[in-house]
Write a protein that holds these residues in place. Structure first.
Motif, PDB file in Angstrom:
ATOM      1  N   VAL A 122      40.679  48.503  44.668  1.00  0.00           N
ATOM      2  CA  VAL A 122      40.405  48.474  43.232  1.00  0.00           C
ATOM      3  C   VAL A 122      38.989  47.964  43.007  1.00  0.00           C
ATOM      4  O   VAL A 122      38.603  46.922  43.554  1.00  0.00           O
ATOM      5  N   LEU A 123      38.224  48.687  42.210  1.00  0.00           N
ATOM      6  CA  LEU A 123      36.871  48.284  41.835  1.00  0.00           C
ATOM      7  C   LEU A 123      36.866  47.952  40.346  1.00  0.00           C
ATOM      8  O   LEU A 123      37.112  48.822  39.517  1.00  0.00           O
ATOM      9  N   GLU A 124      36.610  46.711  40.002  1.00  0.00           N
ATOM     10  CA  GLU A 124      36.619  46.260  38.616  1.00  0.00           C
ATOM     11  C   GLU A 124      35.254  45.671  38.270  1.00  0.00           C
ATOM     12  O   GLU A 124      34.775  44.755  38.946  1.00  0.00           O
ATOM     13  N   ARG A 125      34.643  46.196  37.237  1.00  0.00           N
ATOM     14  CA  ARG A 125      33.298  45.778  36.865  1.00  0.00           C
ATOM     15  C   ARG A 125      33.241  44.338  36.366  1.00  0.00           C
ATOM     16  O   ARG A 125      32.217  43.663  36.481  1.00  0.00           O
ATOM     17  N   GLY A 126      34.331  43.845  35.768  1.00  0.00           N
ATOM     18  CA  GLY A 126      34.366  42.495  35.223  1.00  0.00           C
ATOM     19  C   GLY A 126      34.877  41.482  36.228  1.00  0.00           C
ATOM     20  O   GLY A 126      35.032  41.760  37.418  1.00  0.00           O
ATOM     21  N   GLU A 127      35.168  40.299  35.720  1.00  0.00           N
ATOM     22  CA  GLU A 127      35.596  39.197  36.578  1.00  0.00           C
ATOM     23  C   GLU A 127      37.117  39.069  36.594  1.00  0.00           C
ATOM     24  O   GLU A 127      37.828  39.736  35.842  1.00  0.00           O
ATOM     25  N   ASP A 128      37.610  38.182  37.460  1.00  0.00           N
ATOM     26  CA  ASP A 128      39.030  37.862  37.476  1.00  0.00           C
ATOM     27  C   ASP A 128      39.412  37.203  36.158  1.00  0.00           C
ATOM     28  O   ASP A 128      38.555  36.729  35.397  1.00  0.00           O
ATOM     29  N   ALA A 129      40.713  37.163  35.872  1.00  0.00           N
ATOM     30  CA  ALA A 129      41.175  36.750  34.544  1.00  0.00           C
ATOM     31  C   ALA A 129      40.750  35.332  34.185  1.00  0.00           C
ATOM     32  O   ALA A 129      40.351  35.065  33.044  1.00  0.00           O
TER      33      ALA A 129
END
Length: 534
Positions: A122-129
């Motif tokens: 998984v590639l997520e542009r933002g940060e962890d929650a």
């Protein structure tokens, strides 16, 4: 198991009353009921103030279910078997699949792929929650925006900073399974049977982290602060993704990018990925006292019922005006993701104990209405209105106006009995300086009409805060029956791709895209009976 529908009880009820009523309908002693579980719960306020709570329950009985049903002749009772979702078998080889975006669509796509044994990346542009939550709170308090990690971007997607509403118009057998995954990740069990389930942003923050931990336990990997910046392809097939942290080789990628990934839209359009403009909606957030909404909906005060909600729509001669994402006991929040632009959204915590209710009050706009041509004309229009709002205040404070001032055509000068909840603050003005006449004219025409449906909706002290521009994606990334783009191996899905509208529909779309990826084409997946009797 026997399902009994439409059991009506007063708000002041307990479990024993449900057992007694179920036994009465089945014409058996209450002692013969061995177990009772709630299948659905809703509130019926049509005959206010005589408000009733309506249940559908599933019961197990001692003895023969067929015999009980035959003797009772109850038209509201029938045997049911709960469907069970089965993850399809993995049928592909080569590089592990990639999921771009970790909102509801990407999260449930990744979960299905992980359960199938494919160990997705998984590639997520933002940060962890947790890190994202800290950045968002800082933005609310100070107006210091992080364009990388905010209400729109990061683990859980835009839905994490919302009411966490889980009701949907989509009728899909995967919905029950999705709700079960939320509960196993920490959501309350009442979402399994509430007619209008919600989680709340405070609980969602932990739920999305637990879902990520489950994906990791199954061999998946999540890389935060990793934005896809380009696509590699050969002979019409995906071969890799360029990111701000290097190149990732892959031949299958689910793009669940969210409705605010404008730079990604621009990148895909520039690379020739087929897209089209689509209708969406823009408008304001409207706030009232929650107590007023409760009185209007329930006809009485202090009933042992949850804070009341509403859903309103008016079809005018040229436009449709409607409420969306209503947040009982909630807050209007700053939802900007780009510097120099103001965006509003709504949020509730699990307890919904805020003093105000809010909802988006939106006007549908079509590509023919866009002042700019081209696939990204709607994106350009959104951005223009958001920047206009920022320029009006010179900051991330949002333009606001009381309904009474708005309808009278005079600029707003301050709050009345309803204090706006938007942080980092509002600037009182005439909203016609921010929004186009197509939107303000429709809202002005609709407000008195909507007040007929919900007494007090056009209360002069109600506050409208603008602009609400991100209700849904203004573009659709085209896909075929296999759920792939013309570039094979690329699977657009969820809200950002234009195929969903809310947490549940996005999660369903993500699951179905994962199934299609696994099986090659969607019809083959459907024939394998993912939803089957146990």
């Amino acid at each position: 198991m026997i399902r009994i529908r439409d059991i009506s009880v007063p708000p002041e009820h307990d479990r024993q009353q449900l057992m007694t009523e179920a036994a009465r309908l089945l014409k058996i002693p209450v002692e013969q009921i061995r177990g009772l579980t709630l299948a659905r719960r809703s509130v019926d306020a049509r005959k206010k103030p005589d408000v009733r709570v309506i249940y559908t329950v599933d019961v197990t009985v001692s003895g023969s279910e067929e015999s009980v049903l035959r003797k009772s002749r109850c038209a509201r009772a029938s045997r049911v078997t709960k469907p069970v979702y089965q993850v399809p078998r993995a049928a592909i080889t080569g590089e592990r699949p990639v999921v771009v975006g970790f909102g509801p669509a990407g999260m449930f796509a990744a979960l299905v792929l992980a359960l199938a044994g494919l160990k997705p990346l998984v590639l997520e542009r933002g940060e962890d929650a947790q890190s994202r939550h800290e950045k968002v709170e800082r933005f609310f308090a100070t107006g210091e925006l992080d364009p990388r990690s905010n209400v729109q971007f990061g683990e859980g997607g835009a839905g994490t900073f919302s009411d966490g509403k889980l009701n949907t118009g989509v009728n899909n057998p995967r919905i029950g399974w999705i709700l079960e995954q939320f509960v196993s990740a920490g959501a309350r069990e009442d979402i399994l049977y509430d007619g209008k389930p919600h989680i709340g942003t405070d609980v969602l923050l932990e739920v999305v982290q637990n879902l990520r931990r489950r994906i990791l336990s199954l061999g998946g990997e999540v890389r935060f602060c990793t934005q896809v910046t380009g696509i590699l392809a050969e002979d019409g097939h995906l071969t890799g993704l360029e990111t701000n942290r290097g190149t990732v080789a892959c031949r299958q990628a689910i793009f669940a990018i969210g409705h605010s990934a404008r730079d990604t839209f621009e990148m895909l359009h520039g690379m020739g990925i087929p897209m089209e403009p689509k209708p969406f909606a823009m408008g304001v957030r409207i706030e009232h006292k929650q107590a007023m909404i409760d009185r209007a909906q329930y006809g009485a005060d202090d009933l042992p019922l949850p804070p009341a909600d509403y859903k309103l729509v008016r079809h005018l001669s040229d436009e449709t005006v409607y409420t969306f994402c209503m947040c009982p006991g909630g807050y209007v929040v700053a939802a900007a993701s780009e510097e120099g632009g103001v965006v509003t959204n709504g949020m509730s915590r699990a307890d919904r104990e805020g003093g105000n209710a809010n909802a988006a009050l939106l006007v549908t706009v079509n590509p023919a209405d866009f002042p700019y041509e081209g696939v990204l004309g709607g994106v350009r229009w959104q951005r223009e209105l958001e920047r206009r709002a920022y320029e009006l205040s010179g900051s991330y404070r949002a333009p606001a106006q009381r309904v009474g001032d708005f309808l009278a055509g005079r600029p707003g000068t301050g709050a009345g009995s309803v204090e706006p909840t938007y942080r980092p603050g509002v600037v009182w003005c005439d909203l016609r300086r921010v929004l186009p006449e197509k939107i303000t004219g429709a809202i002005a025409e609709a407000l008195p009409l909507l007040d007929r449906n919900l007494k007090g909706f056009a209360n002069p002290d109600a506050v409208m805060t603008a602009p609400e521009t991100r209700s849904s994606s203004p573009v659709r990334i085209l896909r075929d029956e296999s759920r792939q783009s013309a570039l094979r191996g690329l699977y657009p899905c969820g809200e950002g791709a234009g195929y969903a509208g809310g947490i549940m529909s996005a999660a369903v779309d993500g699951m179905m895209s994962a199934e299609a990826l696994i099986s090659g084409i969607l019809p083959a997946v459907e024939k394998e009976n993912q939803v089957a009797d146990p």
